[in-house]
Design an enzyme around this catalytic site. Sequence first.
Site, mmCIF file in Angstrom:
data_model
loop_
_atom_site.group_PDB
_atom_site.id
_atom_site.type_symbol
_atom_site.label_atom_id
_atom_site.label_comp_id
_atom_site.label_asym_id
_atom_site.label_seq_id
_atom_site.Cartn_x
_atom_site.Cartn_y
_atom_site.Cartn_z
ATOM 1 N N ASN A 88 4.673 2.526 3.547
ATOM 2 C CA ASN A 88 3.921 2.218 4.762
ATOM 3 C C ASN A 88 2.501 1.718 4.502
ATOM 4 O O ASN A 88 1.939 1.009 5.321
ATOM 5 C CB ASN A 88 3.894 3.482 5.641
ATOM 6 C CG ASN A 88 2.768 3.447 6.661
ATOM 7 O OD1 ASN A 88 2.889 2.803 7.702
ATOM 8 N ND2 ASN A 88 1.662 4.102 6.353
ATOM 9 N N TYR A 153 -2.134 -11.927 5.239
ATOM 10 C CA TYR A 153 -1.393 -10.799 5.816
ATOM 11 C C TYR A 153 0.064 -11.172 6.149
ATOM 12 O O TYR A 153 0.985 -10.541 5.624
ATOM 13 C CB TYR A 153 -2.146 -10.240 7.031
ATOM 14 C CG TYR A 153 -1.483 -9.028 7.647
ATOM 15 C CD1 TYR A 153 -1.446 -7.808 6.979
ATOM 16 C CD2 TYR A 153 -0.868 -9.107 8.894
ATOM 17 C CE1 TYR A 153 -0.819 -6.699 7.544
ATOM 18 C CE2 TYR A 153 -0.253 -7.999 9.460
ATOM 19 C CZ TYR A 153 -0.234 -6.798 8.786
ATOM 20 O OH TYR A 153 0.392 -5.698 9.331
ATOM 21 N N LYS A 157 3.855 -9.953 4.551
ATOM 22 C CA LYS A 157 4.942 -9.355 5.340
ATOM 23 C C LYS A 157 6.231 -10.183 5.249
ATOM 24 O O LYS A 157 7.330 -9.634 5.294
ATOM 25 C CB LYS A 157 4.489 -9.147 6.794
ATOM 26 C CG LYS A 157 3.327 -8.136 6.935
ATOM 27 C CD LYS A 157 3.640 -6.767 6.323
ATOM 28 C CE LYS A 157 2.536 -5.746 6.557
ATOM 29 N NZ LYS A 157 2.832 -4.416 5.980
HETATM 30 P P1 NAD Z 1 -4.104 2.155 9.151
HETATM 31 O O1 NAD Z 1 -5.198 1.304 8.639
HETATM 32 O O2 NAD Z 1 -4.370 3.140 10.231
HETATM 33 O O3 NAD Z 1 -3.407 2.946 7.950
HETATM 34 C C1 NAD Z 1 -3.109 2.313 6.730
HETATM 35 C C2 NAD Z 1 -2.764 3.363 5.721
HETATM 36 O O4 NAD Z 1 -2.566 2.724 4.452
HETATM 37 C C3 NAD Z 1 -3.890 4.383 5.540
HETATM 38 O O5 NAD Z 1 -3.326 5.672 5.390
HETATM 39 C C4 NAD Z 1 -4.555 3.929 4.240
HETATM 40 O O6 NAD Z 1 -5.184 4.967 3.532
HETATM 41 C C5 NAD Z 1 -3.338 3.408 3.492
HETATM 42 N N1 NAD Z 1 -3.744 2.554 2.376
HETATM 43 C C6 NAD Z 1 -4.436 1.395 2.433
HETATM 44 N N2 NAD Z 1 -4.672 0.969 1.174
HETATM 45 C C7 NAD Z 1 -4.103 1.870 0.338
HETATM 46 C C8 NAD Z 1 -4.006 2.007 -1.060
HETATM 47 N N3 NAD Z 1 -4.552 1.114 -1.880
HETATM 48 N N4 NAD Z 1 -3.367 3.077 -1.571
HETATM 49 C C9 NAD Z 1 -2.814 3.998 -0.764
HETATM 50 N N5 NAD Z 1 -2.881 3.944 0.566
HETATM 51 C C10 NAD Z 1 -3.521 2.890 1.096
HETATM 52 O O7 NAD Z 1 -2.978 1.114 9.571
HETATM 53 P P2 NAD Z 1 -1.583 1.286 10.332
HETATM 54 O O8 NAD Z 1 -1.685 0.460 11.558
HETATM 55 O O9 NAD Z 1 -1.140 2.689 10.425
HETATM 56 O O10 NAD Z 1 -0.651 0.473 9.305
HETATM 57 C C11 NAD Z 1 0.417 1.044 8.594
HETATM 58 C C12 NAD Z 1 1.376 -0.062 8.215
HETATM 59 O O11 NAD Z 1 1.877 -0.671 9.411
HETATM 60 C C13 NAD Z 1 0.743 -1.190 7.393
HETATM 61 O O12 NAD Z 1 1.657 -1.608 6.392
HETATM 62 C C14 NAD Z 1 0.545 -2.295 8.414
HETATM 63 O O13 NAD Z 1 0.554 -3.577 7.826
HETATM 64 C C15 NAD Z 1 1.741 -2.075 9.320
HETATM 65 N N6 NAD Z 1 1.619 -2.654 10.651
HETATM 66 C C16 NAD Z 1 0.683 -2.193 11.530
HETATM 67 C C17 NAD Z 1 0.605 -2.774 12.792
HETATM 68 C C18 NAD Z 1 -0.397 -2.317 13.824
HETATM 69 O O14 NAD Z 1 -0.507 -2.986 14.867
HETATM 70 N N7 NAD Z 1 -1.092 -1.215 13.635
HETATM 71 C C19 NAD Z 1 1.470 -3.816 13.151
HETATM 72 C C20 NAD Z 1 2.405 -4.249 12.216
HETATM 73 C C21 NAD Z 1 2.478 -3.653 10.976
#
Ligand code: NAD
Length: 245
Positions: A88, A153, A157
Site C-alpha cells: 500500500n 504518479y 500506477k
Molecule cells: P498517505 O500519504 O496518507 O499514506 C501513505 C503511506 O505510505 C504512509 O503510511 C507513508 O508512511 C507510507 N510511505 C510513503 N513512503 C514510504 C516509504 N518510503 N516507506 C514506507 N512507507 C512509506 O496516502 P494514502 O492516500 O493512504 O495512500 C495509500 C496508497 O493509496 C498509495 O499507494 C496511494 O498511491 C494510493 N491511492 C490513494 C488515493 C487517494 O485518493 N488517497 C487514490 C488512489 C490511490
Amino acid sequence: MLKNKTAVVTGGTRGIGFAIVKKYLENGANVAIAGSRQETVEKALANLTEYEGHIMGIWPDLCNPEDVAEKFAQVKERFGRLDILANNAGISSRTSIYDYTLEEFNKILDINVKAVFVCSQAGARIMKEQGGGVIINTSSMVSQYGQPSGCGYPTTKFAVDGLTKSLARELARDGIRVNAVAPGVTNTDMVAALPKEMVERISAGIPLGRPGEPVDIANAYLYLASDLAAYVTGAILRVDGAAMT
Ligand code: NAD
C-alpha cells in the site's frame, strides 16, 4: 474472515494503510505494520493496543531486498506464517513535466514500483514455501486515465497494474493470488495535500456523490485477501464511485 492468517501492510501507519490494518485485525488476522520510520510505526501501534499479541511493527527500507527479506522473516518467526501482503505504501506528485527532475522521477518509481517488486519477491518466496498466499497491490483510478500533472504518479500506477497482471500469471502455479485495488479520490493526507478546488471539482464528478473513505478501500482489501476471492487473480478492482466514467 481472516482467522489464523498473517498479513504485512506496507505504509500501514496512516490513511488507507491504517484502515487496512484495522480491518484485517477486526477480522482475526495477525498484522505487521511496515512503515518508513520506527517513530510513526510506534505511534500507529499505540492506537491499536486492544490487539496486543496480534500486531507488530517493522520499518525496512522497502527498496532493499536484504532488509525486506530479513524483516519479513521476523514476521514469519513471530506469527508462524505470512499469508497476505498488502503493498500500500506510496507517494504522489503534481509536478509539471517542465519542472520534473530525474531525482523526483526516480523517487516516485522507487516507492511506488520498485518497493512493490521487492516486497512481492520477498513475500512470494515465503508464500511459495508454505503452499500459497495473497498479494494485493495499490493501483489508482489514474492507471486508467493518466492525470494532467505529476506524470510520474500515473506512470507508476500503470506499472503496478502490469506487475499485478504478470505476477498473477507467474505465481498462480504456486497458489499465490495477485490482485490490485484501484482507489478513486479517498479522504487521506494524500488528498488533503491537493488544492481544495481541485478536490471539489473531482468530487462533483463522482456518480456516487462523495469521495471514498479509507474504510471503503479497506473493505476491498478484505474481500481480496479472503477466501471469498479464491478464484480471483490478476484483477484490478476499481473502488472509485464510478469516477471519470
Ligand atoms: P498517505 O500519504 O496518507 O499514506 C501513505 C503511506 O505510505 C504512509 O503510511 C507513508 O508512511 C507510507 N510511505 C510513503 N513512503 C514510504 C516509504 N518510503 N516507506 C514506507 N512507507 C512509506 O496516502 P494514502 O492516500 O493512504 O495512500 C495509500 C496508497 O493509496 C498509495 O499507494 C496511494 O498511491 C494510493 N491511492 C490513494 C488515493 C487517494 O485518493 N488517497 C487514490 C488512489 C490511490
